[in-house]
Every structure is written in C-alpha cells, then in structure tokens.
Design an enzyme around this catalytic site. Structure first.
Site, PDB file in Angstrom:
ATOM      1  N   CYS A 118       0.817  -1.230   0.000  1.00 20.70           N
ATOM      2  CA  CYS A 118       0.000   0.000   0.000  1.00 20.70           C
ATOM      3  C   CYS A 118       0.846   1.273   0.000  1.00 20.70           C
ATOM      4  O   CYS A 118       0.338   2.342  -0.328  1.00 20.70           O
ATOM      5  CB  CYS A 118      -0.938   0.007   1.190  1.00 20.70           C
ATOM      6  SG  CYS A 118      -1.871  -1.509   1.330  1.00 20.70           S
ATOM      7  N   HIS A 259      -3.750   6.601   3.004  1.00 23.38           N
ATOM      8  CA  HIS A 259      -4.088   5.300   2.420  1.00 23.38           C
ATOM      9  C   HIS A 259      -5.415   4.836   3.014  1.00 23.38           C
ATOM     10  O   HIS A 259      -5.615   4.866   4.233  1.00 23.38           O
ATOM     11  CB  HIS A 259      -2.970   4.306   2.712  1.00 23.38           C
ATOM     12  CG  HIS A 259      -3.361   2.888   2.439  1.00 23.38           C
ATOM     13  ND1 HIS A 259      -3.961   2.515   1.255  1.00 23.38           N
ATOM     14  CD2 HIS A 259      -3.277   1.767   3.202  1.00 23.38           C
ATOM     15  CE1 HIS A 259      -4.222   1.220   1.308  1.00 23.38           C
ATOM     16  NE2 HIS A 259      -3.820   0.740   2.467  1.00 23.38           N
ATOM     17  N   ASN A 289     -10.129  -1.185   0.352  1.00 22.43           N
ATOM     18  CA  ASN A 289      -8.678  -0.982   0.368  1.00 22.43           C
ATOM     19  C   ASN A 289      -8.106  -1.488  -0.962  1.00 22.43           C
ATOM     20  O   ASN A 289      -8.063  -2.684  -1.203  1.00 22.43           O
ATOM     21  CB  ASN A 289      -8.077  -1.759   1.552  1.00 22.43           C
ATOM     22  CG  ASN A 289      -6.563  -1.662   1.615  1.00 22.43           C
ATOM     23  OD1 ASN A 289      -5.915  -1.210   0.672  1.00 22.43           O
ATOM     24  ND2 ASN A 289      -6.003  -2.098   2.729  1.00 22.43           N
TER      25      ASN A 289
HETATM   26  N1  ACO Z   1     -17.858  -9.988   9.835  1.00 23.35           N
HETATM   27  C1  ACO Z   1     -18.320 -10.244  11.084  1.00 23.35           C
HETATM   28  N2  ACO Z   1     -17.510 -10.512  12.119  1.00 23.35           N
HETATM   29  C2  ACO Z   1     -16.180 -10.502  11.879  1.00 23.35           C
HETATM   30  C3  ACO Z   1     -15.647 -10.238  10.611  1.00 23.35           C
HETATM   31  C4  ACO Z   1     -16.538  -9.978   9.564  1.00 23.35           C
HETATM   32  N3  ACO Z   1     -16.108  -9.700   8.303  1.00 23.35           N
HETATM   33  N4  ACO Z   1     -14.289 -10.297  10.698  1.00 23.35           N
HETATM   34  C5  ACO Z   1     -13.995 -10.593  11.972  1.00 23.35           C
HETATM   35  N5  ACO Z   1     -15.136 -10.698  12.686  1.00 23.35           N
HETATM   36  C6  ACO Z   1     -15.281 -11.004  14.113  1.00 23.35           C
HETATM   37  C7  ACO Z   1     -14.092 -11.753  14.674  1.00 23.35           C
HETATM   38  O1  ACO Z   1     -14.225 -13.136  14.464  1.00 23.35           O
HETATM   39  C8  ACO Z   1     -14.151 -11.383  16.134  1.00 23.35           C
HETATM   40  O2  ACO Z   1     -15.133 -12.175  16.753  1.00 23.35           O
HETATM   41  P1  ACO Z   1     -14.907 -12.687  18.272  1.00 23.35           P
HETATM   42  O3  ACO Z   1     -14.824 -11.461  19.112  1.00 23.35           O
HETATM   43  O4  ACO Z   1     -16.138 -13.509  18.507  1.00 23.35           O
HETATM   44  O5  ACO Z   1     -13.636 -13.468  18.236  1.00 23.35           O
HETATM   45  C9  ACO Z   1     -14.672  -9.947  16.122  1.00 23.35           C
HETATM   46  O6  ACO Z   1     -15.317  -9.776  14.828  1.00 23.35           O
HETATM   47  C10 ACO Z   1     -13.586  -8.906  16.262  1.00 23.35           C
HETATM   48  O7  ACO Z   1     -12.499  -9.269  15.399  1.00 23.35           O
HETATM   49  P2  ACO Z   1     -11.248  -8.328  15.215  1.00 23.35           P
HETATM   50  O8  ACO Z   1     -10.287  -9.016  14.326  1.00 23.35           O
HETATM   51  O9  ACO Z   1     -10.777  -7.860  16.565  1.00 23.35           O
HETATM   52  O10 ACO Z   1     -11.910  -7.082  14.491  1.00 23.35           O
HETATM   53  P3  ACO Z   1     -11.303  -5.673  14.249  1.00 23.35           P
HETATM   54  O11 ACO Z   1     -12.132  -4.648  14.869  1.00 23.35           O
HETATM   55  O12 ACO Z   1      -9.817  -5.657  14.533  1.00 23.35           O
HETATM   56  O13 ACO Z   1     -11.486  -5.503  12.671  1.00 23.35           O
HETATM   57  C11 ACO Z   1     -10.153  -5.590  10.722  1.00 23.35           C
HETATM   58  C12 ACO Z   1     -10.837  -6.393  11.797  1.00 23.35           C
HETATM   59  C13 ACO Z   1     -11.219  -4.801   9.984  1.00 23.35           C
HETATM   60  C14 ACO Z   1      -9.448  -6.546   9.785  1.00 23.35           C
HETATM   61  C15 ACO Z   1      -9.137  -4.593  11.385  1.00 23.35           C
HETATM   62  O14 ACO Z   1      -8.325  -5.308  12.292  1.00 23.35           O
HETATM   63  C16 ACO Z   1      -8.288  -3.889  10.396  1.00 23.35           C
HETATM   64  O15 ACO Z   1      -8.751  -3.072   9.618  1.00 23.35           O
HETATM   65  N6  ACO Z   1      -6.953  -4.142  10.406  1.00 23.35           N
HETATM   66  C17 ACO Z   1      -6.047  -3.525   9.468  1.00 23.35           C
HETATM   67  C18 ACO Z   1      -6.091  -4.310   8.210  1.00 23.35           C
HETATM   68  C19 ACO Z   1      -5.384  -3.634   7.081  1.00 23.35           C
HETATM   69  O16 ACO Z   1      -5.343  -2.418   7.002  1.00 23.35           O
HETATM   70  N7  ACO Z   1      -4.869  -4.453   6.180  1.00 23.35           N
HETATM   71  C20 ACO Z   1      -4.249  -3.983   5.027  1.00 23.35           C
HETATM   72  C21 ACO Z   1      -2.813  -3.791   5.238  1.00 23.35           C
HETATM   73  S1  ACO Z   1      -2.195  -2.741   4.046  1.00 23.35           S
HETATM   74  C22 ACO Z   1      -1.593  -3.557   2.675  1.00 23.35           C
HETATM   75  O17 ACO Z   1      -0.465  -3.450   2.404  1.00 23.35           O
HETATM   76  C23 ACO Z   1      -2.401  -4.413   1.809  1.00 23.35           C
END
Ligand code: ACO
Length: 332
Positions: A118, A259, A289
């Site tokens: 990214c 980003h 993203n």
């Molecule tokens: N739908 C419903 N529930 C979900 C989903 C979904 N799509 N995904 C995860 N959950 C659940 C999990 O299982 C978890 O359930 P639990 O509490 O029963 O275990 C709960 O939601 C919370 O999960 P988290 O992983 O803590 O959720 P979080 O708020 O952290 O959101 C996310 C997840 C959106 C992936 C976030 O962590 C994020 O945006 N991280 C950064 C990711 C990113 O930017 N990646 C790109 C990198 S850049 C590049 O170079 C490509």
C-alpha cells in the site's frame, strides 16, 4: 528529506481505472459470514470493485495511465521512466511497467515495478520527485495498481471484506519553480513485521509460528489486529512529523490523503492531531482498500473535481505490507 534542489516538480495529469463490477457488503453477506452493519462499523467500507477474468493489473494500470497521459498533455514517447507500484502483477517477469509502457507507447522509458504494497505509490512518487529534482529525469509516469481480490480466500471474512481492485496514475514533470512538488518525504520499512500480511505459495514460505493458520496456501494471510495497531501509530507519527518538519499548521494543508485501509485508522489520526475533518479525503466507502491504487485514486478524484489548488500543500501518508510506510508533503 527536505527539498534543496534548484527546480521543482508538478503533477501534470492524473487518471484512474476500476473494474466494472461492484461488490456491495450485501453481496458479500451471501459469500461469507458477515454483515453490512459489521463491515461499515469496523471499516467504513460499503462497496468495492472486483476484477473479472479480463480485467488485470496490466489492463487497469494501462487504462489509468492512458487517462493520466491525456490529462497531462505529455507525449508518451517523451517519458523517461514508467514506475508501477503493485504486489499483484500477473507476471513476475517482465515487470508490469514493461508491458504497460509498450501499451501506452513509452518506448524510450526506463521501466520497473515497486513492491511496497500500500505504500508503493508514495515510494514511487517520492523517488520520481527526487529523480526529476536532481535533473536525472524530466517526465515520469507512476501507476499504483492492484487486483488483490484474486489473492483473497473468500472463506476468510477478515480479508475478503477489505480489499478492492483498481488503478490510479500520475504523470509528474519538471517545473521551474523549486517550491513546487515534494517539500518533505519519508520512506520506512520494518521487515521484522512481514508476517503480519503475506502471500505464501507453498509450505516453505510459511513461518513456523503461523503453521496452524487455517487460510489456504496461495491466499493472503493477514493478522488484522496487529496491522491495525501499527497503522494507527504510524499514521499519527507520520502526519505529525510532516507538519513539524515543514512548519505547517493543520489548517495550512489543503488535503490530507491517507491510504484508505480502514476509516477508523484515519479517524484516529484526525482525532489525535485535531485535523480539520473536511480536509481529510475519504473514499474507502466506495472502493475498499485498493492497496497501491488507493492514494492515486484519491488524488485523481480530487484533481478531476478541480479541488487541488496550486501553491498549497497536500500531505499524503501510507502504510502497507512489508511492513512499509511513507509520507510526502506535496506543494501543488
Ligand atoms: N464480519 C463479522 N464478524 C467478523 C468479521 C466480519 N467480516 N471479521 C472478523 N469478525 C469477528 C471476529 O471473528 C471477532 O469475533 P470474536 O470477538 O467472537 O472473536 C470480532 O469480529 C472482532 O475481530 P477483530 O479481528 O478484533 O476485528 P477488528 O475490529 O480488529 O477488525 C479488521 C478487523 C477490519 C481486519 C481490522 O483489524 C483492520 O482493519 N486491520 C487492518 C487491516 C489492514 O489495514 N490491512 C491492510 C494492510 S495494508 C496492505 O499493504 C495491503
């Protein structure tokens, strides 16, 4: 790095291209165990574009660059360099830049790809600015393009909801006014964190600590929470550093282009640094993203809407797999 050379750099034209198909959160509800409400609340994403079998990193990148060239008035034969930022190119060899340069008629350009995920477009913009500023090049085309939906395991609900496909491009050229272009830039990496987002093709590429990861080989594996924490900190640091180093106040900046990875990550920087929210560009709701394409797509939307005022600074910041992060203060 602060600009010290005798001439400046100008963005002469921008472009973008996205696949025709739009995948909404409601569409995703039919594919994975998720909900529109969860995705909007946790990420800000409502829809993303998804490539069909004919839409590729090559074709989207080419189309974005053709638009940027047309907007710039630059003859492709006069380009000194074509840099493509991508981590999802169809071919490892040759570079995507080589194939795109042929397609647009940049027959005399140096061509190479940058794999900084990214942060790739900002790495490329910073390098292009430096090359032009020090007189090694006059006109450089930069493309940020990804088709990450091909690398997604559609059973993985944390990754499949995030990514979208697309391309953005800019043509940057020398300008006699040395105050134009990049007035401050940073590029960073921390390879110790590469395991937080990676794409293993076989068992040998899987680190022992991740051996139990259920995501199938050949698909992106992401440790979302770790990336989230890292990104929140880095965004805030990068923007603060950019303001401090240039002496700009938060209201002196016409646009903050971050980003588009997660709206909450962007909002945390807005809150922490008291940035004026109306100057922080957000389009993650429509694109998801798009990795290396996210910043140039934002840039193109702002340029085409006539919202970039010459003589005023823009702050651009990105983070990505690697991990990488980068910033640029660009005087338009
Ligand atoms: N739908 C419903 N529930 C979900 C989903 C979904 N799509 N995904 C995860 N959950 C659940 C999990 O299982 C978890 O359930 P639990 O509490 O029963 O275990 C709960 O939601 C919370 O999960 P988290 O992983 O803590 O959720 P979080 O708020 O952290 O959101 C996310 C997840 C959106 C992936 C976030 O962590 C994020 O945006 N991280 C950064 C990711 C990113 O930017 N990646 C790109 C990198 S850049 C590049 O170079 C490509």
């Amino acid at each position: 790095m602060t600009a010290t050379f005798g001439r400046g750099v100008r963005i002469a034209g921008t472009g973008r291209a996205v696949p025709a198909q739009v995948l909404t959160n409601k569409d995703l509800e039919k594919l994975v165990d998720t909900s529109d409400e969860w995705i909007v609340q946790r990420t800000g994403i409502r829809a993303r574009h998804k490539a069909n079998e004919h839409e590729t990193v090559f074709s989207l990148g080419r189309d974005a660059l053709l638009q940027a060239l047309q907007a710039s008035g630059v003859n492709p034969a006069d380009l000194d360099m074509v840099i493509v930022a991508t981590v999802s190119g169809e071919m490892l060899c040759p570079s995507t830049a080589a194939r795109i340069s042929e397609a647009v008629g940049a027959d005399d350009a140096a061509v190479f790809d940058i794999a900084a995920a990214c942060s790739g477009f900002l790495y490329a913009l910073n390098m292009a600015d430096t090359m032009i500023r020090c007189g090694r090049a006059e006109r450089i085309a930069i493309v940020g393009v990804e088709v990450l939906t091909r690398l997604v395991d559609w059973d993985d609900r944390t990754v499949s909801i995030i990514f979208g496909d697309g391309a953005g491009a800019a043509v940057v050229v020398a300008d006699p006014d040395p105050s134009r272009g990049c007035i401050h830039q940073t590029m960073h990496g921390d390879g110790r964190m590469w395991r937080t987002l990676y794409h293993p093709r076989n068992e040998r590429e899987v680190p022992p600590a991740d051996a139990a990861n259920p995501i199938r080989l050949g698909h992106l594996r992401m440790h979302g929470r770790e990336i989230y924490k890292f990104a929140v900190t880095r965004f805030q640091e990068a923007i603060k550093d950019a303001l401090d180093r240039t002496g700009l106040g938060v209201d002196d900046v016409q646009h903050y282009i971050c980003h588009q990875s997660n709206q909450r990550i962007i909002e945390s920087a807005v809150e922490k640094l008291s940035l004026p929210p109306e100057r922080v560009y957000v389009n993650i709701d429509r694109y998801g993203n798009t990795s290396a394409a996210s910043i140039p797509i934002c840039l193109d939307e702002l340029c085409r809407a006539g919202r970039i005022e010459p003589g005023k600074p823009i702050i651009l910041v990105a983070f990505g797999a690697g991990v990488t992060w980068a910033s640029c203060v660009w005087n338009a």
